[in-house]
Design a protein around this motif. Structure first.
Motif, short mmCIF file in Angstrom:
data_model
loop_
_atom_site.label_atom_id
_atom_site.label_comp_id
_atom_site.label_asym_id
_atom_site.label_seq_id
_atom_site.Cartn_x
_atom_site.Cartn_y
_atom_site.Cartn_z
N SER A 195 -14.61 4.63 -3.68
CA SER A 195 -13.42 5.48 -3.78
C SER A 195 -12.14 4.71 -3.48
N LEU A 196 -12.28 3.52 -2.91
CA LEU A 196 -11.11 2.70 -2.58
C LEU A 196 -10.68 1.80 -3.74
N ILE A 197 -11.45 1.77 -4.81
CA ILE A 197 -11.17 0.84 -5.91
C ILE A 197 -9.76 1.02 -6.46
N ASP A 198 -9.34 2.26 -6.66
CA ASP A 198 -8.02 2.51 -7.24
C ASP A 198 -6.91 2.62 -6.19
N MET A 199 -7.28 2.63 -4.93
CA MET A 199 -6.27 2.80 -3.88
C MET A 199 -5.69 1.46 -3.46
N ARG A 200 -4.54 1.52 -2.80
CA ARG A 200 -3.88 0.31 -2.32
C ARG A 200 -4.43 -0.03 -0.94
N VAL A 201 -5.16 -1.13 -0.87
CA VAL A 201 -5.82 -1.53 0.37
C VAL A 201 -5.31 -2.91 0.77
N ASP A 202 -4.79 -3.04 2.00
CA ASP A 202 -4.27 -4.31 2.49
C ASP A 202 -4.83 -4.60 3.88
N LYS A 203 -4.78 -5.87 4.23
CA LYS A 203 -5.25 -6.28 5.56
C LYS A 203 -4.15 -7.05 6.27
N ASP A 204 -3.93 -6.70 7.53
CA ASP A 204 -3.04 -7.45 8.39
C ASP A 204 -3.90 -8.47 9.15
N GLU A 205 -3.83 -9.72 8.74
CA GLU A 205 -4.69 -10.74 9.32
C GLU A 205 -4.40 -10.94 10.81
N PHE A 206 -3.14 -10.80 11.19
CA PHE A 206 -2.77 -11.02 12.58
C PHE A 206 -3.35 -9.92 13.47
N GLU A 207 -3.16 -8.67 13.08
CA GLU A 207 -3.64 -7.55 13.88
C GLU A 207 -5.10 -7.20 13.58
N ASN A 208 -5.62 -7.77 12.48
CA ASN A 208 -6.99 -7.48 12.06
C ASN A 208 -7.19 -5.99 11.78
N THR A 209 -6.20 -5.41 11.08
CA THR A 209 -6.27 -3.99 10.73
C THR A 209 -6.16 -3.84 9.22
N TYR A 210 -6.60 -2.68 8.73
CA TYR A 210 -6.57 -2.38 7.30
C TYR A 210 -5.70 -1.15 7.06
N THR A 211 -4.84 -1.21 6.07
CA THR A 211 -4.03 -0.05 5.71
C THR A 211 -4.38 0.39 4.30
N ILE A 212 -4.47 1.71 4.12
CA ILE A 212 -4.87 2.28 2.83
C ILE A 212 -3.84 3.32 2.42
N LYS A 213 -3.33 3.16 1.20
CA LYS A 213 -2.38 4.11 0.64
C LYS A 213 -2.93 4.65 -0.68
N ALA A 214 -2.33 5.71 -1.17
CA ALA A 214 -2.78 6.33 -2.42
C ALA A 214 -2.60 5.38 -3.60
N SER A 215 -3.39 5.60 -4.63
CA SER A 215 -3.38 4.72 -5.80
C SER A 215 -2.05 4.73 -6.53
N LYS A 216 -1.35 5.89 -6.51
CA LYS A 216 -0.07 6.00 -7.22
C LYS A 216 1.10 6.15 -6.26
N GLU A 217 0.94 5.57 -5.08
CA GLU A 217 1.99 5.65 -4.08
C GLU A 217 3.28 5.00 -4.59
N ILE A 218 4.41 5.69 -4.45
CA ILE A 218 5.67 5.18 -4.97
C ILE A 218 6.48 4.44 -3.92
N GLY A 219 6.00 4.41 -2.67
CA GLY A 219 6.65 3.65 -1.63
C GLY A 219 8.04 4.14 -1.30
N PHE A 220 8.95 3.18 -1.02
CA PHE A 220 10.30 3.54 -0.60
C PHE A 220 11.26 3.61 -1.77
N ALA A 221 10.75 3.63 -2.98
CA ALA A 221 11.63 3.58 -4.15
C ALA A 221 12.30 4.91 -4.41
N ALA A 222 11.78 5.99 -3.85
CA ALA A 222 12.35 7.31 -4.14
C ALA A 222 12.09 8.24 -2.96
N ASN A 223 12.72 9.41 -3.00
CA ASN A 223 12.46 10.42 -1.97
C ASN A 223 10.99 10.80 -2.00
#
Length: 341
Positions: A195-223
């Motif tokens: 289920s994570l294939i289409d989602m945005r998955v990143d790793k913070d190597e320093f903190e050794n944590t994983y962050t997961i966002k929606a597949s169509k997340e628009i971020g800070f580009a809009a309200n």
């Protein structure tokens, strides 16, 4: 006169025949000489080889210079794709962060190959021969153990290895590695990893944590109103919500209200961060997990009409969530619930 005539004819014939033989021999010698001088034998002799990547998006190959430090041309994609070459020396000429290797191509052409900091840079379009051969001999493997999603092939594009799945998806090497880490560390079910294939998955190597966002997340580009799931090294889950306002005028926001169909709710004072860039103002707040986030996310995602009213000392703004934004909330919230099981 008769004898003289015969003699003359004989001499002429001999001369003609002799001349023909001489011309033929000279021509043959010239051809042989041309073959000898134009012949090229590609012989790396154990030196490192590369290949002009066939998956370079039809873009010409760059950073091959006829003279060191002078690269004013590109190599035609159709002509050079799939061609091999080798580095004549192990160590490059170093000029600041630029590296120069003399190289020989399979067709006999020689260039200076120029790279920035690393040997194989994405802009050049070349990949190690061993990497190319590995892609040709690749056999299908599961995404993670016991997964029905298979990695069936891979290619190298702009310096990144991309896998293709049996479902037609493309995954970078980095994402495949992260998904396998999550599967191994937290004993996640294959279906959950899939289920994570289409989602945005990143790793913070320093903190050794994983962050997961929606597949169509628009971020800070809009309200926007969005959810982020964070998993720490021990498997603890942290669900956060972010509210983002961007516009021409400051709100000096300090709280917000929610309307989800007939449901109404108002927050206490919230600390908004403010920035001014790109000719716009930005105001955003990040709320950490609590019962309100979980409850409100459910309300917003499932309502026919979901509105967040951002209130400030200088005004207000009504953020009406569209179907994509509501689906993004559902996607992350459902994942959060699945990880808790």
């Amino acid at each position: 006169m008769y004898k003289l005539l015969v003699f003359t004819i004989s001499i002429s014939a001999t001369t003609i025949l002799s001349g023909c033989g001489t011309t033929s021999d000279k021509s043959k010698l010239q051809q042989d000489k041309m073959k000898t001088t134009s012949q090229f034998v590609y012989s790396p002799k154990g030196r490192e080889e590369f290949v002009f990547n066939e998956n370079n998006g039809n873009q010409n190959f760059r950073n091959f210079c006829k003279k060191e430090r002078i690269c004013s041309r590109t190599l035609n994609f159709e002509k050079y794709k799939g061609m091999r070459g080798y580095f004549k020396v192990e160590e490059p000429v170093v000029e600041g962060n630029w590296l120069y290797w003399p190289v020989v191509l399979e067709n006999g052409e020689e260039y200076f190959y120029m790279a920035y900091k690393e040997k194989y840079i994405s802009i050049s379009g070349v990949i190690p021969l061993k990497e190319y051969q590995a892609s040709q001999n690749f056999k299908a493997i599961p995404l993670v153990p016991n997964s029905e999603t298979m990695l069936v092939s891979f290619k190298n594009s702009h310096g990144v290895r991309w896998y293709k799945t049996n479902t037609g998806k493309e995954l970078s090497q980095k994402k495949v590695d992260i998904l396998n880490e999550i599967n191994s560390k937290f004993n996640a079910k294959p279906e959950l990893i899939e289920s994570l294939i289409d989602m945005r998955v990143d790793k913070d190597e320093f903190e050794n944590t994983y962050t997961i966002k929606a597949s169509k997340e628009i971020g800070f580009a809009a309200n926007n109103y969005s959810l982020t799931l964070e998993i720490d090294s021990k498997g603890s889950l942290d669900l956060t919500a972010a509210i983002i306002y961007t516009g021409r005028s400051w709100l000096f926001a300090n709280n917000y209200k929610i309307a989800a169909d007939d449901y109404r709710w108002e927050s206490e004072n919230v600390a908004f961060t403010r920035e001014n860039k790109g000719g716009k103002v930005w105001e955003f707040a990040v709320m950490t997990e609590d019962r309100n986030i979980i409850m409100l996310s459910q309300k917003l995602a499932n309502a026919d009409k979901s509105t967040i009213r951002i209130l400030g000392d200088k005004g207000k703004y009504d953020l009406i969530l569209n179907s994509v934004q509501k689906n993004n909330i559902k996607e992350v919230y459902n994942l959060y619930e699945a990880f808790k099981l």
